[in-house]
Write a protein that holds these residues in place. Sequence first.
Motif, PDB file in Angstrom:
ATOM      1  N   ARG A  17       0.829  -1.216   0.000  1.00  0.00           N
ATOM      2  CA  ARG A  17       0.000   0.000   0.000  1.00  0.00           C
ATOM      3  C   ARG A  17       0.860   1.262   0.000  1.00  0.00           C
ATOM      4  O   ARG A  17       0.422   2.311  -0.457  1.00  0.00           O
ATOM      5  CB  ARG A  17      -0.929  -0.005   1.221  1.00  0.00           C
ATOM      6  N   CYS A  40      -9.953  -9.693  -1.216  1.00  0.00           N
ATOM      7  CA  CYS A  40      -8.751  -9.099  -0.640  1.00  0.00           C
ATOM      8  C   CYS A  40      -8.044 -10.200   0.140  1.00  0.00           C
ATOM      9  O   CYS A  40      -8.639 -10.849   1.001  1.00  0.00           O
ATOM     10  CB  CYS A  40      -9.130  -7.945   0.280  1.00  0.00           C
ATOM     11  N   CYS A  43      -7.743  -9.252   4.406  1.00  0.00           N
ATOM     12  CA  CYS A  43      -8.913  -9.432   5.283  1.00  0.00           C
ATOM     13  C   CYS A  43      -9.771 -10.619   4.841  1.00  0.00           C
ATOM     14  O   CYS A  43     -10.705 -11.003   5.547  1.00  0.00           O
ATOM     15  CB  CYS A  43      -9.757  -8.162   5.327  1.00  0.00           C
ATOM     16  N   HIS A  76      -7.476  -4.655  -0.717  1.00  0.00           N
ATOM     17  CA  HIS A  76      -8.155  -3.375  -0.525  1.00  0.00           C
ATOM     18  C   HIS A  76      -7.102  -2.264  -0.624  1.00  0.00           C
ATOM     19  O   HIS A  76      -5.999  -2.414  -0.088  1.00  0.00           O
ATOM     20  CB  HIS A  76      -8.799  -3.308   0.876  1.00  0.00           C
ATOM     21  N   CYS A  80      -7.113  -2.636   6.042  1.00  0.00           N
ATOM     22  CA  CYS A  80      -8.189  -3.496   6.518  1.00  0.00           C
ATOM     23  C   CYS A  80      -7.582  -4.425   7.564  1.00  0.00           C
ATOM     24  O   CYS A  80      -6.374  -4.424   7.778  1.00  0.00           O
ATOM     25  CB  CYS A  80      -8.826  -4.274   5.364  1.00  0.00           C
TER      26      CYS A  80
END
Length: 154
Positions: A17, A40, A43, A76, A80
Amino acid sequence: MKLRVRGIATDEADQIRRGGPDANGQPAVLRVAEGLANPCRHCLGLIAEGDRKLVLAYRPFDAVQPYAETGPIFLHEDPCERYESESLPAWFDYLDPAIVRGYAEDHWIRYDTGDVVPGTELTAACRTILGDPTIAYVHIRSKYNCFQCRVDRD
Ligand SMILES: [Zn+2]
């Protein structure tokens, strides 16, 4: 036997990320999720249609070796919570079919454990494979061979 089902490690997801390299040494690609099949891998929830997702190459092994397959996964875009449970996510029932197989301590595939089963039979398949003490862990993959998650003995 209790199972331990986990998404990929949070530090791996966070690193992606932040723009870090994926298994191919490239940053993740940002896309808008289309359709319903956008899990995802952190999660283990489904990314809602219209939400943004990261698409990246992932190798679910710590070290490179002949059996360390690399393939596409989604995350995601926003942080998360890592999935950690004794049971598979309920939506795995809709994986039809799914690929399941065990790995030995050396992280090589144990071909005698490999199977293709309806999602509703995944939990039983994991228990059967992990009932063999020479198996270290199980990987679940979609019918397209996309890595979904790892399952361990608890
Ligand atoms: Zn997620």
